[in-house]
Design a protein around this motif. Sequence first.
Motif, PDB file in Angstrom:
ATOM      1  N   VAL A 236      49.019  39.643  39.380  1.00 26.91           N
ATOM      2  CA  VAL A 236      48.706  40.177  38.046  1.00 26.91           C
ATOM      3  C   VAL A 236      47.373  39.599  37.571  1.00 26.91           C
ATOM      4  CG1 VAL A 236      49.407  40.181  35.622  1.00 26.91           C
ATOM      5  CG2 VAL A 236      51.093  40.689  37.398  1.00 26.91           C
ATOM      6  N   LEU A 237      47.197  38.291  37.732  1.00 23.51           N
ATOM      7  CA  LEU A 237      45.930  37.659  37.348  1.00 23.51           C
ATOM      8  C   LEU A 237      44.768  38.222  38.159  1.00 23.51           C
ATOM      9  CD1 LEU A 237      47.050  33.946  36.959  1.00 23.51           C
ATOM     10  CD2 LEU A 237      46.465  35.566  35.136  1.00 23.51           C
ATOM     11  N   TYR A 238      44.982  38.420  39.445  1.00 25.11           N
ATOM     12  CA  TYR A 238      43.955  39.001  40.304  1.00 25.11           C
ATOM     13  C   TYR A 238      43.567  40.392  39.811  1.00 25.11           C
ATOM     14  CZ  TYR A 238      41.762  41.071  44.410  1.00 25.11           C
ATOM     15  OH  TYR A 238      40.897  41.719  45.256  1.00 25.11           O
ATOM     16  N   GLY A 239      44.555  41.189  39.470  1.00 26.94           N
ATOM     17  CA  GLY A 239      44.274  42.534  38.962  1.00 26.94           C
ATOM     18  C   GLY A 239      43.503  42.499  37.654  1.00 26.94           C
ATOM     19  N   ILE A 240      43.829  41.549  36.799  1.00 27.11           N
ATOM     20  CA  ILE A 240      43.116  41.409  35.526  1.00 27.11           C
ATOM     21  C   ILE A 240      41.683  40.938  35.764  1.00 27.11           C
ATOM     22  CG2 ILE A 240      43.009  40.081  33.379  1.00 27.11           C
ATOM     23  CD1 ILE A 240      46.124  40.133  33.415  1.00 27.11           C
ATOM     24  N   PHE A 241      41.512  39.929  36.619  1.00 28.96           N
ATOM     25  CA  PHE A 241      40.185  39.387  36.909  1.00 28.96           C
ATOM     26  C   PHE A 241      39.304  40.390  37.647  1.00 28.96           C
ATOM     27  CE2 PHE A 241      42.059  34.824  37.080  1.00 28.96           C
ATOM     28  CZ  PHE A 241      42.067  34.781  35.699  1.00 28.96           C
ATOM     29  N   SER A 242      39.911  41.371  38.283  1.00 33.32           N
ATOM     30  CA  SER A 242      39.163  42.380  39.050  1.00 33.32           C
ATOM     31  C   SER A 242      38.956  43.652  38.231  1.00 33.32           C
ATOM     32  CB  SER A 242      39.899  42.698  40.348  1.00 33.32           C
ATOM     33  OG  SER A 242      40.008  41.556  41.148  1.00 33.32           O
ATOM     34  N   ASP A 243      38.697  43.493  36.963  1.00 33.67           N
ATOM     35  CA  ASP A 243      38.430  44.624  36.058  1.00 33.67           C
ATOM     36  C   ASP A 243      39.633  45.549  35.889  1.00 33.67           C
ATOM     37  OD1 ASP A 243      35.820  43.790  35.495  1.00 33.67           O
ATOM     38  OD2 ASP A 243      35.055  44.782  37.296  1.00 33.67           O
ATOM     39  N   TYR A 244      40.793  44.965  35.709  1.00 31.76           N
ATOM     40  CA  TYR A 244      42.019  45.690  35.386  1.00 31.76           C
ATOM     41  C   TYR A 244      42.375  46.742  36.441  1.00 31.76           C
ATOM     42  CZ  TYR A 244      41.844  43.218  31.024  1.00 31.76           C
ATOM     43  OH  TYR A 244      41.827  42.216  30.095  1.00 31.76           O
TER      44      TYR A 244
ATOM     45  N   MET B  71      35.067  36.244  35.204  1.00 30.83           N
ATOM     46  CA  MET B  71      35.434  35.254  36.206  1.00 30.83           C
ATOM     47  C   MET B  71      34.580  35.511  37.448  1.00 30.83           C
ATOM     48  SD  MET B  71      38.560  33.139  37.180  1.00 30.83           S
ATOM     49  CE  MET B  71      38.771  33.030  35.479  1.00 30.83           C
ATOM     50  N   SER B  72      34.202  34.438  38.116  1.00 30.11           N
ATOM     51  CA  SER B  72      33.339  34.590  39.292  1.00 30.11           C
ATOM     52  C   SER B  72      34.112  35.263  40.439  1.00 30.11           C
ATOM     53  CB  SER B  72      32.807  33.237  39.739  1.00 30.11           C
ATOM     54  OG  SER B  72      33.821  32.478  40.347  1.00 30.11           O
ATOM     55  N   PRO B  73      33.395  36.036  41.249  1.00 32.85           N
ATOM     56  CA  PRO B  73      34.066  36.728  42.364  1.00 32.85           C
ATOM     57  C   PRO B  73      34.753  35.774  43.332  1.00 32.85           C
ATOM     58  CG  PRO B  73      31.850  37.586  42.029  1.00 32.85           C
ATOM     59  CD  PRO B  73      31.989  36.392  41.137  1.00 32.85           C
ATOM     60  N   GLU B  74      34.203  34.581  43.511  1.00 28.99           N
ATOM     61  CA  GLU B  74      34.813  33.628  44.440  1.00 28.99           C
ATOM     62  C   GLU B  74      36.182  33.167  43.944  1.00 28.99           C
ATOM     63  OE1 GLU B  74      31.650  33.082  43.184  1.00 28.99           O
ATOM     64  OE2 GLU B  74      30.567  33.835  44.923  1.00 28.99           O
ATOM     65  N   ILE B  75      36.275  32.862  42.665  1.00 28.36           N
ATOM     66  CA  ILE B  75      37.555  32.432  42.103  1.00 28.36           C
ATOM     67  C   ILE B  75      38.558  33.579  42.144  1.00 28.36           C
ATOM     68  CG2 ILE B  75      38.722  31.648  39.998  1.00 28.36           C
ATOM     69  CD1 ILE B  75      36.184  30.049  39.362  1.00 28.36           C
ATOM     70  N   THR B  76      38.087  34.774  41.831  1.00 29.40           N
ATOM     71  CA  THR B  76      38.956  35.949  41.885  1.00 29.40           C
ATOM     72  C   THR B  76      39.505  36.136  43.292  1.00 29.40           C
ATOM     73  OG1 THR B  76      37.728  37.006  40.105  1.00 29.40           O
ATOM     74  CG2 THR B  76      39.077  38.438  41.473  1.00 29.40           C
ATOM     75  N   ASP B  77      38.654  35.977  44.300  1.00 30.67           N
ATOM     76  CA  ASP B  77      39.108  36.094  45.689  1.00 30.67           C
ATOM     77  C   ASP B  77      40.158  35.039  46.023  1.00 30.67           C
ATOM     78  OD1 ASP B  77      37.464  38.244  46.150  1.00 30.67           O
ATOM     79  OD2 ASP B  77      35.915  37.078  47.195  1.00 30.67           O
ATOM     80  N   PHE B  78      39.942  33.792  45.581  1.00 27.44           N
ATOM     81  CA  PHE B  78      40.917  32.737  45.845  1.00 27.44           C
ATOM     82  C   PHE B  78      42.259  33.036  45.194  1.00 27.44           C
ATOM     83  CE2 PHE B  78      37.185  29.831  46.649  1.00 27.44           C
ATOM     84  CZ  PHE B  78      37.440  29.701  48.009  1.00 27.44           C
ATOM     85  N   VAL B  79      42.247  33.608  43.993  1.00 23.76           N
ATOM     86  CA  VAL B  79      43.496  33.998  43.326  1.00 23.76           C
ATOM     87  C   VAL B  79      44.197  35.076  44.155  1.00 23.76           C
ATOM     88  CG1 VAL B  79      44.485  35.079  41.263  1.00 23.76           C
ATOM     89  CG2 VAL B  79      42.711  33.337  41.023  1.00 23.76           C
ATOM     90  N   GLY B  80      43.443  36.046  44.654  1.00 27.47           N
ATOM     91  CA  GLY B  80      44.020  37.104  45.493  1.00 27.47           C
ATOM     92  C   GLY B  80      44.590  36.568  46.789  1.00 27.47           C
ATOM     93  N   TYR B  81      43.856  35.663  47.437  1.00 26.28           N
ATOM     94  CA  TYR B  81      44.362  35.056  48.669  1.00 26.28           C
ATOM     95  C   TYR B  81      45.604  34.216  48.400  1.00 26.28           C
ATOM     96  CZ  TYR B  81      40.002  36.391  50.988  1.00 26.28           C
ATOM     97  OH  TYR B  81      38.960  37.093  51.515  1.00 26.28           O
ATOM     98  N   GLY B  82      45.599  33.496  47.295  1.00 24.39           N
ATOM     99  CA  GLY B  82      46.774  32.705  46.922  1.00 24.39           C
ATOM    100  C   GLY B  82      47.980  33.598  46.677  1.00 24.39           C
ATOM    101  N   ALA B  83      47.757  34.707  45.998  1.00 28.02           N
ATOM    102  CA  ALA B  83      48.845  35.658  45.743  1.00 28.02           C
ATOM    103  C   ALA B  83      49.415  36.173  47.055  1.00 28.02           C
ATOM    104  CB  ALA B  83      48.336  36.814  44.886  1.00 28.02           C
ATOM    105  N   SER B  84      48.546  36.564  47.960  1.00 28.70           N
ATOM    106  CA  SER B  84      49.004  37.061  49.263  1.00 28.70           C
ATOM    107  C   SER B  84      49.778  35.990  50.017  1.00 28.70           C
ATOM    108  CB  SER B  84      47.808  37.509  50.104  1.00 28.70           C
ATOM    109  OG  SER B  84      47.158  38.586  49.496  1.00 28.70           O
TER     110      SER B  84
END
Length: 72
Positions: free
Chosen positions: A41-49, A1-14
């Motif tokens: 959980v998705l953020y953690g998975i997308f960020s290499d577990y 997954m691209s780093p930008e999408i991963t960041d958006f998932v993390g920001y959304g989670a927060s």
Amino acid sequence: MSPEITDFVGYGASFFVVLSFVMKDIKSLRIVNLIGCILFVLYGIFSDYLWPIIIPNGVLCFIQIYNLVKKK
């Protein structure tokens, strides 16, 4: 997954976790917090577990689901 999408998932989670702290209705609080935990959980998975993020938020997901089902 691209780093930008991963960041958006993390920001959304927060966002959802912080939003759950201003909720007054317990059912709404649990639902909003559950969304935040799932996104973490998705953020953690997308960020290499990232297990320190995945494990506690996975446990919190089950706790929120249990309490939502139990209340019905």
